[in-house]
Write a protein that holds these residues in place. Structure first.
Motif, short mmCIF file in Angstrom:
data_model
loop_
_atom_site.label_atom_id
_atom_site.label_comp_id
_atom_site.label_asym_id
_atom_site.label_seq_id
_atom_site.Cartn_x
_atom_site.Cartn_y
_atom_site.Cartn_z
N ILE A 428 -44.21 -78.92 27.01
CA ILE A 428 -44.40 -77.61 26.39
C ILE A 428 -44.52 -76.49 27.42
CG2 ILE A 428 -45.91 -76.23 24.92
CD1 ILE A 428 -44.10 -78.25 23.47
N PRO A 429 -45.26 -76.68 28.54
CA PRO A 429 -45.27 -75.61 29.55
C PRO A 429 -43.86 -75.27 30.02
CG PRO A 429 -47.05 -77.15 29.97
CD PRO A 429 -46.21 -77.77 28.88
N ARG A 430 -43.02 -76.29 30.25
CA ARG A 430 -41.63 -76.02 30.68
C ARG A 430 -40.86 -75.31 29.57
NH1 ARG A 430 -36.47 -78.69 31.11
NH2 ARG A 430 -37.19 -80.61 30.10
N PHE A 431 -41.14 -75.69 28.31
CA PHE A 431 -40.48 -75.03 27.18
C PHE A 431 -40.75 -73.53 27.19
CE2 PHE A 431 -41.06 -73.27 22.92
CZ PHE A 431 -39.77 -73.41 22.40
N TYR A 432 -42.03 -73.15 27.32
CA TYR A 432 -42.36 -71.73 27.28
C TYR A 432 -41.88 -71.00 28.53
CZ TYR A 432 -45.10 -71.98 23.02
OH TYR A 432 -45.48 -72.13 21.71
N LEU A 433 -41.87 -71.70 29.66
CA LEU A 433 -41.36 -71.10 30.88
C LEU A 433 -39.87 -70.78 30.74
CD1 LEU A 433 -41.80 -70.26 33.82
CD2 LEU A 433 -41.25 -72.62 34.49
N GLU A 434 -39.11 -71.76 30.22
CA GLU A 434 -37.67 -71.56 30.04
C GLU A 434 -37.39 -70.53 28.93
OE1 GLU A 434 -35.19 -72.72 31.78
OE2 GLU A 434 -36.51 -73.86 33.12
N MET A 435 -38.23 -70.51 27.90
CA MET A 435 -38.04 -69.55 26.81
C MET A 435 -38.28 -68.12 27.29
SD MET A 435 -37.06 -70.97 24.00
CE MET A 435 -37.43 -69.61 22.91
N SER A 436 -39.24 -67.96 28.19
CA SER A 436 -39.61 -66.61 28.64
C SER A 436 -38.65 -66.07 29.69
CB SER A 436 -41.03 -66.60 29.19
OG SER A 436 -41.14 -67.45 30.32
N LYS A 437 -37.85 -66.93 30.29
CA LYS A 437 -36.93 -66.49 31.34
C LYS A 437 -35.88 -65.53 30.77
CE LYS A 437 -37.18 -70.29 34.69
NZ LYS A 437 -36.44 -71.41 35.33
N GLY A 438 -36.09 -64.28 30.99
CA GLY A 438 -35.11 -63.29 30.57
C GLY A 438 -35.25 -62.87 29.12
N ILE A 474 -27.22 -52.43 21.59
CA ILE A 474 -28.26 -52.39 22.62
C ILE A 474 -28.83 -53.79 22.86
CG2 ILE A 474 -30.61 -51.57 23.15
CD1 ILE A 474 -29.90 -48.99 21.63
N TYR A 475 -29.11 -54.50 21.79
CA TYR A 475 -29.69 -55.85 21.90
C TYR A 475 -28.73 -56.81 22.58
CZ TYR A 475 -31.99 -60.19 20.47
OH TYR A 475 -32.61 -61.42 20.48
N ILE A 476 -27.48 -56.81 22.16
CA ILE A 476 -26.49 -57.72 22.75
C ILE A 476 -26.33 -57.46 24.24
CG2 ILE A 476 -24.04 -58.34 22.78
CD1 ILE A 476 -25.57 -59.53 20.45
N LEU A 477 -26.20 -56.19 24.61
CA LEU A 477 -26.00 -55.85 26.03
C LEU A 477 -27.24 -56.21 26.85
CD1 LEU A 477 -24.21 -52.38 25.73
CD2 LEU A 477 -23.20 -54.60 26.36
N THR A 478 -28.43 -55.93 26.31
CA THR A 478 -29.66 -56.25 27.02
C THR A 478 -29.80 -57.75 27.24
OG1 THR A 478 -30.74 -54.33 26.00
CG2 THR A 478 -32.16 -55.96 27.03
N MET A 479 -29.52 -58.53 26.19
CA MET A 479 -29.61 -59.98 26.30
C MET A 479 -28.53 -60.54 27.23
SD MET A 479 -32.14 -61.40 24.86
CE MET A 479 -33.48 -61.02 23.71
N TRP A 480 -27.34 -59.96 27.17
CA TRP A 480 -26.23 -60.48 27.99
C TRP A 480 -26.53 -60.31 29.48
CZ3 TRP A 480 -21.96 -63.30 27.11
CH2 TRP A 480 -21.01 -63.37 28.13
N PHE A 481 -27.04 -59.16 29.86
CA PHE A 481 -27.26 -58.87 31.28
C PHE A 481 -28.61 -59.35 31.80
CE2 PHE A 481 -24.00 -55.65 30.25
CZ PHE A 481 -23.08 -55.96 31.25
N PHE A 482 -29.60 -59.48 30.92
CA PHE A 482 -30.93 -59.81 31.42
C PHE A 482 -31.56 -61.02 30.75
CE2 PHE A 482 -30.42 -55.15 31.70
CZ PHE A 482 -30.51 -54.99 33.07
N LYS A 489 -24.03 -67.95 27.86
CA LYS A 489 -22.89 -67.03 27.99
C LYS A 489 -21.57 -67.77 27.81
CE LYS A 489 -25.16 -63.68 31.04
NZ LYS A 489 -25.18 -63.06 32.38
N ARG A 490 -21.47 -68.96 28.40
CA ARG A 490 -20.23 -69.75 28.25
C ARG A 490 -20.02 -70.14 26.79
NH1 ARG A 490 -22.09 -72.40 32.94
NH2 ARG A 490 -22.79 -74.16 31.65
N MET A 491 -21.10 -70.54 26.13
CA MET A 491 -21.00 -70.92 24.72
C MET A 491 -20.54 -69.73 23.88
SD MET A 491 -23.98 -72.35 22.17
CE MET A 491 -24.75 -70.73 22.13
#
Length: 503
Positions: A428-438, A474-482, A489-491
């Motif tokens: 679970i710690p790894r889950f939240y770490l990976e979820m919060s990345k970006g 705005i949401y799509i661009l923000t998520m795509w770049f950050f 992105k490949r998917m």
């Protein structure tokens, strides 16, 4: 794999159609019925929902056991299991008729302090139709479970889309002709019977599945109930989470208060469906992984992968609702429902965390470890009932929503994450770490940028659509770049190129 892939696509197609239809049809129903009659319709629907839990979790049990027998290539065991389950469903239908009859006789006593005599008479008719229909169609859950266990996701979702469209057309015509809530109840009852018959024919003719008693083995019934009883508790808890407010307000307040609360909770339910569309098709796959002794880290990888995709979708919906939800409800439902926005928001914010982990429920079911979830949720639900009653008396529909939210935080987030990590061996710690990345910073950033759109003048649908479209960009661009990682992105690009290639 095609069934899984297209099943997900059709799940979202079904969600899109369902939400669009409901967005159009719900205000039409509200305006034709009036706030009081609409609240009564939602109240009786919630009441019947409690009887529906007498499914005892057998539908999910069927999916799990059919997938298990298929993995073992045990056709004889599968047929014996299905026959035994059908017998159980027949008994359940009889119980529903008995329970429904007892409630029907006592409806006047239950609601005598909150409903008028006319409302009680209307409630009796709707309740009678609904619980008899429920008893007749309850065995359909067995055949739905068989179809999912065979990983045939396309057919049921096509059937669902067809049902949604046809139901909307029929209800629109009937309400336009002056018919009221009773007509909606009858239409739903007829469609339930039709869907049941079509599902039965598909299972017998297309899948060539048979229900046969090869041997009367009581251990089968014991195994079924040992698994399904825990799911049953979970279903009861879900009913307490999402419908207790309807009943509490219906008993201590009024049908108008129920209508306001119901709209907020309906929007919360829409939010939930965006995540279950993905997780619902993964149970057979997860079951195979578990039987092949997949490690906790491998299952965590799947949890992270699906969780991030769910966050990308849910974040867009929640961000838009935070910014423009109040204006949407005013345009959609009309004056008198403004508080519904706050009710929905109170529930949706913690749901963003909960719904990124829906695959975890499928993992528990596949591992047959859902007992803790069931017991923990039951305890929290009892607390929810007490809190909701207390807060509803003080603050009405807002108080009922707060009670539900506190239950979500205590049960779904705190208790379950501890159990996932300690017992299920999910990281679970790894889950939240990976979820919060970006993702988290991009989500907050898109809302901050999107707040500028609130300064666009106007309270029309055109203004709202323009604001939502610009926020989508705005949401799509923000998520795509950050926010998005390379895999996501490949998917996205692969799917976009496939769609582009078809044109």
């Amino acid at each position: 794999m095609n069934q899984l892939k297209f099943g997900i696509y059709l799940s979202y197609a079904s969600l899109f159609v369902t939400n669009i239809i409901n967005l159009i049809l719900t205000p039409f129903i509200m305006r034709n019925l009036g706030q009081s009659a609409f609240g009564l319709y939602m109240l009786i629907g919630a009441f019947v929902g409690y009887i529906a839990v007498l499914d005892f979790g057998l539908s999910n049990t069927t999916v799990r056991f059919v997938a298990m027998y298929r993995a073992k290539n045990d056709k004889r065991g599968e047929e014996n299991f299905l026959f035994s389950t059908f017998i159980i469903y027949s008994i359940i239908s009889t119980i529903i008729l008995i329970v429904g009859s007892i409630i029907f006789i006592n409806l006047e006593n239950i609601f005598r302090n909150s409903l008028t005599i006319k409302e009680i008479e209307l409630a009796k008719v709707m309740f009678l139709i609904l619980f008899i229909n429920l008893a007749l169609t309850m065995p359909m859950n067995l055949f739905k479970g068989i179809i999912s266990g065979y990983e045939r996701f396309v057919f049921p979702r096509v059937l669902t889309i067809a049902r949604i469209l046809l139901r909307a057309i029929v209800i629109f015509i009937l309400l336009s002709l002056g018919y009221k809530a009773i007509a909606i109840v009858i239409v739903d009852a007829i469609f339930n019977v039709i869907i049941m018959l079509i599902s039965i024919l598909y299972v017998f003719l297309k899948l060539d599945v048979r229900l046969r008693l090869h041997s009367l083995n009581m251990s089968i019934f014991k195994e079924i109930f040992s698994y399904s009883s825990l799911i049953f508790i979970s279903v009861v808890v879900d009913q307490l989470y999402w419908r207790i407010g309807h009943l509490v307000l219906g008993i201590i307040a009024s049908t108008s208060e129920v209508a306001i609360f119901a709209i907020g909770m309906v929007l919360g339910q829409y939010f939930i469906t965006f995540s279950t569309a993905i997780s619902g098709v993964f149970l057979p796959k997860i079951t195979r992984m578990v039987f092949k002794d997949a490690s906790g880290e491998e299952l965590t990888d799947l949890l992270i992968k699906t969780g991030r995709i769910q966050f990308l979708i849910l974040g867009l919906v929640l961000g838009g609702f935070i910014l423009f939800g109040e204006k949407f409800i005013l345009l959609w439902a009309g004056p008198g429902y403004e508080i519904s926005w706050l009710i929905a928001l109170i529930v949706m914010i913690p749901l963003l965390v909960v719904l990124t982990q829906t695959i975890g429920i499928s993992i528990l079911q596949a591992k047959n470890m859902h007992g803790f979830r069931a017991v923990a949720y039951l305890c929290i639900s009892i607390i929810n009932v007490l809190i909701s009653i207390y807060l509803a008396k003080l603050y009405g529909s807002i108080g009922a929503a707060v009670g539900t939210t506190l239950s979500l935080i205590l049960g779904n987030i705190i208790a379950m994450n501890i159990y996932y990590h300690v017992k299920v061996r999910l990281n679970i710690p790894r889950f939240y770490l990976e979820m919060s990345k970006g993702l988290l910073i991009s989500f907050i950033g898109s809302i901050a940028i999107g707040a500028i759109l609130l300064f666009i003048p106007g309270d029309s649908w055109i203004t709202l659509i323009i604001q939502c479209f610009i926020y989508f960009i705005i949401y799509i661009l923000t998520m795509w770049f950050f926010g998005m990682n390379n895999y996501e992105k490949r998917m996205f690009l692969n799917e976009f190129n496939k769609i582009k290639g078809k044109f």
